[in-house]
Scaffold this motif. Structure first.
Motif, PDB file in Angstrom:
ATOM      1  N   THR A 483       0.857  -1.193   0.000  1.00  0.00           N
ATOM      2  CA  THR A 483       0.000   0.000   0.000  1.00  0.00           C
ATOM      3  C   THR A 483       0.890   1.239   0.000  1.00  0.00           C
ATOM      4  N   LEU A 484       0.681   2.099  -0.984  1.00  0.00           N
ATOM      5  CA  LEU A 484       1.429   3.364  -1.043  1.00  0.00           C
ATOM      6  C   LEU A 484       0.517   4.509  -0.625  1.00  0.00           C
ATOM      7  N   TYR A 485       1.145   5.606  -0.165  1.00  0.00           N
ATOM      8  CA  TYR A 485       0.355   6.718   0.359  1.00  0.00           C
ATOM      9  C   TYR A 485       0.748   8.032  -0.313  1.00  0.00           C
ATOM     10  N   LYS A 486      -0.154   9.004  -0.147  1.00  0.00           N
ATOM     11  CA  LYS A 486       0.090  10.340  -0.685  1.00  0.00           C
ATOM     12  C   LYS A 486      -0.647  11.332   0.201  1.00  0.00           C
ATOM     13  N   GLY A 487      -0.124  12.540   0.347  1.00  0.00           N
ATOM     14  CA  GLY A 487      -0.827  13.590   1.090  1.00  0.00           C
ATOM     15  C   GLY A 487      -1.764  14.320   0.152  1.00  0.00           C
ATOM     16  N   THR A 488      -3.035  14.481   0.559  1.00  0.00           N
ATOM     17  CA  THR A 488      -4.003  15.152  -0.330  1.00  0.00           C
ATOM     18  C   THR A 488      -3.944  16.668  -0.185  1.00  0.00           C
ATOM     19  N   GLY A 489      -3.286  17.150   0.881  1.00  0.00           N
ATOM     20  CA  GLY A 489      -3.181  18.606   1.108  1.00  0.00           C
ATOM     21  C   GLY A 489      -4.173  19.059   2.161  1.00  0.00           C
ATOM     22  N   CYS A 490      -3.669  19.775   3.190  1.00  0.00           N
ATOM     23  CA  CYS A 490      -4.541  20.293   4.253  1.00  0.00           C
ATOM     24  C   CYS A 490      -3.891  21.534   4.866  1.00  0.00           C
ATOM     25  N   ARG A 491      -4.527  22.088   5.892  1.00  0.00           N
ATOM     26  CA  ARG A 491      -3.972  23.290   6.554  1.00  0.00           C
ATOM     27  C   ARG A 491      -2.609  22.997   7.169  1.00  0.00           C
ATOM     28  N   ASN A 492      -2.481  21.798   7.744  1.00  0.00           N
ATOM     29  CA  ASN A 492      -1.250  21.416   8.442  1.00  0.00           C
ATOM     30  C   ASN A 492      -0.027  21.499   7.535  1.00  0.00           C
ATOM     31  N   CYS A 493      -0.196  21.156   6.244  1.00  0.00           N
ATOM     32  CA  CYS A 493       0.955  21.124   5.323  1.00  0.00           C
ATOM     33  C   CYS A 493       0.859  22.201   4.255  1.00  0.00           C
ATOM     34  N   ALA A 494       0.002  23.225   4.475  1.00  0.00           N
ATOM     35  CA  ALA A 494      -0.192  24.324   3.516  1.00  0.00           C
ATOM     36  C   ALA A 494      -0.547  23.770   2.130  1.00  0.00           C
ATOM     37  N   ASP A 495      -1.384  22.716   2.118  1.00  0.00           N
ATOM     38  CA  ASP A 495      -1.886  22.096   0.878  1.00  0.00           C
ATOM     39  C   ASP A 495      -0.805  21.502  -0.023  1.00  0.00           C
ATOM     40  N   THR A 496       0.357  21.164   0.549  1.00  0.00           N
ATOM     41  CA  THR A 496       1.426  20.566  -0.270  1.00  0.00           C
ATOM     42  C   THR A 496       1.388  19.034  -0.220  1.00  0.00           C
TER      43      THR A 496
END
Length: 566
Positions: A483-496
């Protein structure tokens, strides 16, 4: 809460009695709360602690990163109260105020909030770090770029042509104008809040832009008016005590910024004349964020053991290699902090000295007066040294003295700019160091890169074409069930989709078969092939380990590591 929390965690078998004692000792030594000591020592994850408290006290857990708290709500609770009880208000509904707390059992805090605000209090639990971040974010909110620029009259500052002679008095006057001072302060403070490692202020023919490097990638953050470029540059030069009249030559300086609560931030300033004005780059050096614990840098257990074994040698040379900004300095400082004992004389030659470390004799290089790495090294050898760190081996002279020091009973740590560990040997040979001296002095070579971590708040499973994984170097049997993952972007990571970085290490002890090959004139490719056979984990392989662990993404591994051609 300390005693109560400790008892609960032991009773529920989350931690042992021994771990609790250790955490209590750390709490007494460093201050703060028991929960933060447990997290700091790696005995419990912050998210695990929050869930535990939520279950125990029957209050919901909350992710503060999902909220953009209104200023009116923040103003209901004074900053001193928020810091004292480690809480933050985040919502108001009718006669009820919602408060996130790290300790939901603290009835004194709830009573305080009721008394101060006159509202009923709804308690939710959040991690201590998330609350501290929110306090920092909301209570120290400075003016925005728009607010700073509101007061700027377009006619106030104008310089004319780039080549015209400019009066120093005019430069100083314009640099002290209110909007310029506010704008420079905003750029510096905003970069700290966003966790930037560098600030770039770049003049072009028709625009002036500001970019931050966050987690190794540059992002454009603002475009101040072009008319302000010289005033902004002059302001930064004044702050870093540089010559504001000199606009044709590069200059280097330093800014020290006091941030309150005893925290200081250093900015290393570099000014470079370009076609359309002076480009300024500032490197942020935050000593409080310097991670010196090797287990937290990203080392896997086996490479870490090899590296630790190497630095415990009484003499020999250890080389760390990688491009600029790949974390070499942090790795070396981690090694030095491990070796830093009262019985050891430790000296470093650095250009520049990035962080001041207690108990270590650090020397700043000054090429213009002849104090370079080779001169400093010679002097160190007359100062009864045990361990020497040389910032970088750039030429034959420095390499020769470093090798001789390693052969005469000293441990020498240094860096080189090469692509991987095996090619470092070729670099030393190309500099003119004899093969038998290289094999006699070098103990271990470590190559490293920094890959961005997936943001834990918005981490989601992602489907990736099987061929992409095969192209990256994974075997068909490794892909099954992966299983691979990806960040969808949120406030915590400034949408990166990324938050923070993890180091990838290629640790190559200089094994005897490799020494034999060097003496026989083997190529870099042959050395690498043999090292991998002898159990060296290459940079790409280290990246794939982090990919399989769900720490980083496929694109990041491909971006920072080269394929193994073996």
């Amino acid at each position: 809460m300390g005693g109560r929390l400790g008892e609960l965690l032991v009773r529920e078998s989350v931690i042992s009695v021994g771990q609790l004692r250790k955490a209590q000792e750390e709490q007494r030594r460093a201050g703060g709360r028991l929960g933060s000591s447990l997290v700091k020592l790696g005995m419990i994850e912050e998210s695990e602690l929050t869930s535990f408290l939520s279950t125990q006290y029957g209050v919901p857990a909350i992710n503060l990163g999902d909220f953009d708290v209104d200023v009116d709500v923040i103003n209901l609770v004074p900053k001193e109260v928020a810091e004292k009880h480690c809480l933050v208000p985040f919502n108001r509904s009718g006669s009820t105020i919602s408060v996130a707390m790290s300790d939901p059992s603290n009835i004194f805090a709830v009573d305080d909030i009721k008394f101060i605000t006159g509202y009923n209090v709804e308690v939710m639990v959040a991690s201590e770090q998330a609350i501290r971040d929110s306090i920092e974010r909301y209570y120290t909110r400075g003016p925005s770029y728009e607010e700073v620029m509101e007061g700027f009259d377009d006619e106030e500052i104008d310089y004319g042509e780039e080549n015209e002679e400019v009066d120093v008095v005019d430069l100083e006057r314009d640099a002290e104008e209110a909007p310029v001072v506010k704008l420079v302060n905003l750029v510096l403070v905003d970069a700290i809040k966003k966790g930037a490692s560098d600030i770039h202020l770049e003049p072009y023919e028709k625009e002036f832009r500001v970019r931050y490097r966050i987690d190794g990638v540059l992002y454009e953050v603002m475009k101040p008016p072009l008319k302000l470029k010289n005033a902004i540059t002059s302001r930064i030069k004044i702050m870093s005590e540089l010559d504001i009249a000199e606009r044709r030559l590069p200059q280097d300086g330093r800014i020290k910024l006091k941030l309150g609560r005893g925290r200081e931030m250093d900015f290393r300033v570099s000014v470079l004349p370009t076609l359309f004005g002076e480009k300024v780059v500032m490197r942020l050096l935050d000593k409080s964020n310097l991670e010196l614990d090797m287990t937290k840098l990203g080392f896997d257990p086996e490479p870490l053991k090899r590296f630790k074994d190497a630095i415990e040698n009484p003499f020999g040379m250890i080389l760390v290699t990688g491009p600029t900004g790949s974390g070499k300095t942090t790795t070396l400082y981690s090694a030095l902090s491990e070796l830093n004992q009262p019985a050891v004389n430790l000296s470093t030659a650095e250009d520049p000295v990035e962080y001041n470390l207690k108990g270590i004799n650090q020397v700043q290089m000054h090429d213009e007066i002849g104090l370079n790495f080779s001169a400093a090294l010679r002097s160190f050898l007359r100062q009864d040294p045990d361990i020497i760190m040389v910032g970088e081996i750039r030429d034959f002279e420095t390499a020769e003295i470093a090798v001789k020091a390693a052969l005469t009973g000293h441990l020498v740590l240094s860096t080189l700019h090469t692509n991987d560990a095996p090619s470092t040997i070729s670099r030393l040979l190309n500099m003119g160091v004899e093969p038998f001296l290289v094999t006699a002095s070098v103990i271990l070579i470590l190559a490293q890169r920094l890959a961005r971590r997936i943001c834990p708040e918005c981490k989601k499973p992602v489907k990736v074409p099987e061929q992409s994984l095969l192209d990256l170097g994974l075997k068909p049997e490794e892909i099954r069930g992966l299983t691979l993952y990806k960040g969808t972007g949120c406030r915590n990571c400034a949408d990166t989709g990324f938050k923070g970085r993890v180091a990838l290490y290629e640790v190559m002890p200089f094994w005897d078969p490799l020494k034999e090959m060097v003496l026989n004139g083997a190529s870099t490719a042959e050395l690498k092939m043999e090292a991998v056979k002898l159990s060296m984990i290459s940079l790409r392989a280290a990246g794939l380990i982090k990919l399989k662990e769900g720490v980083t993404t496929l694109d990041e591994v491909a971006r920072v590591t080269a394929a193994d051609v073996i």
